[in-house]
Structure formats: C-alpha cells, structure tokens
Design a protein around this motif. Structure first.
Motif: not given
Ligand code: PLP
Length: 390
Positions: A62-66, A74-77, A192-195, A213-217
């Motif tokens: 859950p902490a990896e979801i923004v 999301s894509d642009g970010t 995958v680092d970001m989705l 956003i994968r933890k540590g990215t």
C-alpha cells in the motif's frame, strides 16, 4: 433506443457498488483527511482501505501507491520523475504504439533535446525486443512500455522485459491503464519501478488514477504542494473518487478470481468469429494469442471506419475507430500504421471493447446489425468496386 456499449477501452460505466460507496463522501463524510480531528481522520481511514485494495489488485505494498487525477497524470509524473532524478541521462525509450499520454510527452521531450527511441512492433503488434535492448545505454534514463494496447489489446511481456531492463540499472515504467483489472498482475516479482492506473477504465469514475512507485525508487513529485500522499503528490485528496477507485479495485480482484473475464473473452470471441465469418475481406488487427480479454480490433477493408461508426450509432451501438484521443481525426491510428496495416484496412478498422456488463443478446444484436452496414457502405465505395474489379 437502447444503447449497446462496446467502447469500454474509452471509458466504463461506474459500477453501482462503486457509486454507492462514494456517495457518503460527498455529503456526510466531507472532512479533510489531513485534519487532526476524528471527522477528518475517519476519511483518512477510508483512503487507507482504498490504497490497500489498489495495492492488492497489482501485488504491491500500500505504501507504494500514490493517488493521481488520471492515467495521463500518472504517466507524465513517472517520466518527469525519471528525468529529474537522473539529470545527466538524456535518452528515453518507449514503443511506437503507446497512448498519446506517453507518445506526445516523448515527442515534446524530444523537442527539448532528449534523445528518444520509439521501439518498433511487427505486423501483429509485438514489440521488437532485440531493438529495445540494443538501444539501451548508460545514458538511458527510463524505458516506458504499455502493458496492454488500448486499440488492439496486444499485451507486451512486461514482466520479462522489465527484469532485463532493470538488470541494466535502468528505470522501468509501464502504462498499465488498460491491463489493470482485466488481467491478473503481480508486479512484486517483476522489474517494474513505476506503473500507471486509471480508474475510469475499470468501473471507477473519471478523474482518478494512481501511480505505483516501487519502494526505493528515486522520485520527485510533479505536483508540489502539501504533504499529502507522503509528499509525493500535493493537493487535497479527491476523497470520494479515491473511495470509488478502491471499491472498483476490490470488485476487479473478485472478478478476476471468479473468472469474470473468461465470460467477457468468450463474448468477444463470439463477436469476432461471427463477424469474420459473415463479412468478406475482414481481419483482426494484432496478435490474438496474447491479448486483453475484452478487446478486438477488426479491419473491414475498403470502407471508412467513421462511416461504420455513424451507421452503428444509428442502431445505438457505441464502438470506436481508434483511441478516444485520436478519434475525431481522419488520420488512421498511429498504432495500426506502426504495425504496417495497409491503408485500406487501417481506415476501416473498428475497435470493440467489452465489459462485464455486456450481455450475449447485445453481442447477437451487433452480429445481426453490422454485416449489412458494411455491405451497404461497400456498395458505395469506389475502392471496393475497384478491388473487386467491378
Ligand atoms: N494510457 C492508456 C493505454 C489509455 O488507454 C489511456 C486512456 O485511454 C490513458 C493512458 C489515459 O488515461 P486517462 O484518460 O485516465 O488520462
């Protein structure tokens, strides 16, 4: 006239359960989730549950979801975060068949001096993976590839490719807007680092999305402001929509578990087989062996896609000739052009995208209605007459 809606890759109906879950957050529970009082705190609790549901749907923490406002944000970010985090790297990679949310951003960045690689696909829409790997270097800041194509439904082997890209120390983003909720995803084992996620593609409302956003990215926010979303996206949360997204994710997880998309894909296959059998000079665009379960893109040679859409519209049938963002232009889609689909077929291509709300009766109605429409249009088409030698 009743509407037969088979344009679900453009947007979907908000599920009744989603709407029901959202309603109290417009009226009774309007507190600000950042407030100290429990009236706001209760809303923060509901957002926490929504975040957990989204995370579960894709196999994340859950902490990896923004939460964001849409798939495009999301894509642009993701892309902007990558180039800001690695300012010395000036090369960015994607494919030739991406949605405009990525395609147009890459073209803009190219004008700003970034070296861009658009990896080609073959005639079936499959990625040229060797071309991709050959293009990578120490200068590459990010590779962004869609999981499932919005026009053809073709699925790229993202788990495998992301692991290879990651092994070379390069960030990997995937636009999974069309894949989330339709096929099982477990990104924890991938590279995958970001989705990117968009709510309105799987029965949540428009105007809500999420970025994993994968933890540590390494990450820098696009929306700078308050401390919301752990400082990764400023702005007071779109509370009701977030609750709706969470509910849609919960329903999608259940649906995937109970093979809800098995039924959808059987309806899609029935439609496809019947149209190919009834209409001469019709063919499916893209690889049918690795495809989203709800999508088919069918080319009806020597007729104008826009004319087919208008005539289907008169019967209440809603489909599409490309992505919602490119329809309105008479140019054939960049996706079909990248696949080398001949002009005469690309122009007459129609995308049917189903959802769990479609019924067999609706599919039967399309199978009855569409072939005579194509026949009538071909009688008027000089290209068809020329091709048939009459
Ligand atoms: N990416 C893909 C593959 C899409 O199909 C879409 C929408 O059609 C988007 C991104 C953009 O999502 P949104 O409409 O939420 O901005």
């Amino acid at each position: 006239m009743t509407v037969i809606y088979v344009d679900n890759n453009a947007t979907t109906k908000v599920a009744p359960e989603v709407l029901e879950a959202m309603m109290p957050y417009f009226s009774d529970y309007y507190g600000n989730p950042s407030s100290m009082h429990s009236f706001g705190g209760n809303v923060a609790g509901a957002i926490k549950t929504a975040r957990e549901n989204i995370a579960r749907l894709i196999g994340a923490n859950p902490a990896e979801i923004v939460f964001t406002s849409c798939g495009t944000e999301s894509d642009g970010t993701a892309i902007r975060a990558a180039i800001e985090s690695y300012p010395d790297k000036r090369h960015i990679v994607t494919s030739r068949v991406e949605h405009p949310a990525i395609k147009n951003l890459y073209e803009t960045l190219s004008k700003k001096g970034y070296r861009t690689t658009f990896v080609p696909v073959d005639g079936e829409g499959r990625l040229d993976v060797d071309y991709l790997y050959d293009s990578l270097s120490e200068d590459t800041a990010i590779v962004s590839l869609m999981w499932g194509n919005n026009e053809t439904g073709v699925i790229f082997p993202i788990e495998e490719i992301s692991l290879e890209v990651k092994s070379r120390g390069i960030l990997f983003h995937t636009d999974a807007v069309q894949a989330v909720g339709k096929i099982p995803l477990n990104i924890s084992e991938s590279g995958v680092d970001m989705l990117s996620i968009s709510g309105h593609k799987f029965h949540a409302p428009k105007g809500i999305g999420a970025l994993y956003i994968r933890k540590g990215t390494k990450f820098s926010p696009f929306m700078i402001g308050g401390h919301q979303e752990d400082g990764r996206r400023g702005g007071t949360e779109n509370t009701a929509a977030i609750i709706g997204l969470g509910k849609a994710a919960e329903l999608a997880s259940e649906n995937l578990k109970t093979d809800g998309y098995g039924r959808v894909s059987r309806l899609r296959d029935k439609l496809e087989h019947a149209l190919l059998a009834k209409v001469p000079n019709a063919m499916v665009n893209g690889d049918t062996t690795s495809r989203l379960p709800n999508t088919t893109s069918i080319a009806f040679e020597y007729v104008e896609g826009e004319a087919i859409l208008l005539m289907m519209n008169e019967h209440g049938i809603c489909a599409s000739s490309g992505s919602a963002c490119t329809s309105g232009s008479l140019e054939p889609s960049h996706v079909l052009r990248a696949m080398g689909v001949p002009f005469t077929a690309a122009h007459g291509s129609i995308r049917f995208s189903l959802s769990r709300y479609n019924t067999e009766d609706e599919i039967d109605a399309i199978i009855e209605t569409l072939p005579p429409i194509i026949e009538r249009l071909r009688e008027l088409s000089p290209f068809w007459k020329q091709a048939m030698g009459s």
